[in-house]
Design an enzyme around this catalytic site. Structure first.
Site, mmCIF file in Angstrom:
data_model
loop_
_atom_site.group_PDB
_atom_site.id
_atom_site.type_symbol
_atom_site.label_atom_id
_atom_site.label_comp_id
_atom_site.label_asym_id
_atom_site.label_seq_id
_atom_site.Cartn_x
_atom_site.Cartn_y
_atom_site.Cartn_z
ATOM 1 N N GLU A 64 50.573 57.840 79.315
ATOM 2 C CA GLU A 64 50.566 58.875 80.360
ATOM 3 C C GLU A 64 49.245 58.962 81.129
ATOM 4 O O GLU A 64 49.178 59.633 82.150
ATOM 5 C CB GLU A 64 50.968 60.234 79.781
ATOM 6 N N ASN A 65 48.210 58.274 80.668
ATOM 7 C CA ASN A 65 46.983 58.275 81.463
ATOM 8 C C ASN A 65 47.086 57.331 82.658
ATOM 9 O O ASN A 65 46.199 57.304 83.505
ATOM 10 C CB ASN A 65 45.771 57.899 80.603
#
Lengths: 217, 233
Positions: A46-47
């Protein structure tokens, strides 16, 4: 009874051809090691990366290429990078097919608690609340009981919630459960674990229908 | 071309003062505006509110401002890796607002895009939603979240030009493009400030209109937080 790698190995069987998958930190990260190599799967972090690969070889680490655990990683052919809003568009918009994450507690109605213990240092929820609020296919990977031997599969969570009514499947060191109709349905037993042991270790409402097969790992 | 280039870090940070709210790009230590943070630490301005996904480590990133006790309030999604942070938080010196990561990203993007607020399912039924408006859309409950308001956004990009166009590298992109234009003044520091016309317009991630000041960073340490490697077999 399974160890952490065993839990990951069992969950890997839930990963299907063509899936985009988000793996949380801890046991979920291990799942990538056990996914069949004859299927096409892309791991999202998710980064801001889709198509995560293995850790880099020593000397090839790049400070600009990390996963959500802040570990240095590599990318697979076909990978992409994107900003955090795009990343959570993939998650919130249900484009990611499967989310696997750890938990401190799960309740029989599918609530999950995994970010805060009152009175202890609170580190934050990171992306967990976004993930559990939106994903339709959420598998929780965790040990069946806590350090004090108490069940983590509960009637109601006692810790502050991360999300409500969202967990559909739980894989522990003892068994596999599906959550529906506000109950834990026992699907499979871990090797060498009896239904009686699972009953004794589960506080939430348990449904046992017919003969419960042992996991096929 | 409207020239956004400034020649010194002093000029880049002109106008920052006590009690301001700053947005700072980066995820962990990846893609943080190292040069701006060093200058903020040197200036010693205080009572700051910082919006940043993480709060650095003890001796790097926003940890430097925490050591100096310059931060009054931190708005983040995850703040694990910092002893001084923990000490200040537990003693009540530091106010902390924890926000889901996707919501934090969108609150920046909303500010950039001119949306005052948006609905998200994240956090519904949890303490994050306490005191906030909620609403049912298609049978699912959502929480109303407001766009951020900030005085300065400090971002870090890989390459940029004098027009303020930016290109990011790898996962160092993260929150940086979303914070551009989300504050009154956006200050971009780049590893490489290239002459106009070098960057292909097809490859620009953030158009220069969202950036007020751009400068070439003097030094980028680019520290790795978790160095993980595999052995050659």
């Amino acid at each position: 009874m399974l160890d952490k790698n065993g839990i990951a190995k069992r969950i890997a069987k839930e990963v299907k051809n063509g899936y985009y998958v988000n793996l949380g930190i801890g046991i979920p990260t291990l799942v990538a090691n056990f996914v069949r190599d004859d299927i096409e799967v892309e791991f999202q972090s998710e980064n801001g990366v889709l198509g995560m690969g293995q850790f880099p070889f020593e000397g090839e680490e790049d400070a600009d290429i990390i996963n959500a655990g802040k570990q240095t990683i590599t990318t697979m052919p076909g990978a992409s990078f994107f900003d955090s809003a795009t990343s959570f568009s993939m998650i919130r918009g249900k484009h990611v097919h499967l989310t696997i994450l750890g938990a401190m507690e799960v309740s029989e109605n599918g609530d999950i608690a995994n970010w805060k213990i009152p009175g202890k240092m609170v580190k934050g929820m990171g992306g967990a609340m976004d993930l559990v609020a939106s994903a339709e296919n959420i598998i929780v990977a965790m040990m069946h009981t806590n350090k004090r031997g108490e069940s983590k599969l509960l009637k109601r969570c006692s810790l502050p919630l991360t999300g409500v009514g969202c967990v559909t499947k739980v894989v522990t060191n003892l068994a596999v459960f599906e959550i529906k109709n506000n109950q834990f349905y026992l699907l499979e037993r871990a090797p060498g674990v009896s239904v009686e042991e699972i009953k004794n270790a589960t506080e939430g409402t348990l449904v046992i229908e017919g003969e419960i097969p042992e996991m096929n790992l | 071309m409207i020239n956004k280039k400034v020649d010194s870090i002093e000029e880049a940070l002109k106008g920052v003062s006590d009690h301001m709210t700053f947005m700072l790009g980066g995820f962990g230590l990846c893609g943080i505006p190292e040069n701006a943070i060093a200058e903020l630490a040197r200036k010693g301005i205080k009572n700051l509110t910082c919006i940043s996904n993480n709060a650095g480590v003890d001796d790097f990133g926003l940890g430097l401002l925490l050591q100096n006790k310059q931060i009054k309030k931190m708005i983040s999604s995850y703040v694990g890796e910092n002893d001084e942070f923990e000490r200040q938080m537990l003693s009540g010196e530091l106010e902390v607002e924890l926000t889901p990561q996707g919501t934090l990203a969108e609150k920046c993007r909303a500010a950039q895009a001119g949306f005052p607020a948006f609905y998200t399912p994240a956090g519904y039924g949890t303490e994050v939603a306490e005191g906030k408006e909620t609403r049912d859309f298609n049978g699912k409950m959502h929480v109303l979240e407001l766009a951020y308001k900030a005085d300065f956004a400090f971002v870090k990009a890989w390459k940029g030009d004098e027009a303020g166009n930016l290109i990011f590298k790898g996962t160092a992109r993260n929150f940086n493009p979303l914070m551009c234009g989300a504050a009154t003044i956006t200050v971009a520091e780049v590893e490489e400030l290239v002459p106009l016309g070098v960057l292909d317009p097809n490859h620009i991630h953030t158009p220069g209109i969202f950036v007020q000041r751009i400068f070439q960073g003097e030094k980028f340490e680019k520290r790795i937080e978790q160095r993980t490697v595999r052995q050659r077999s």
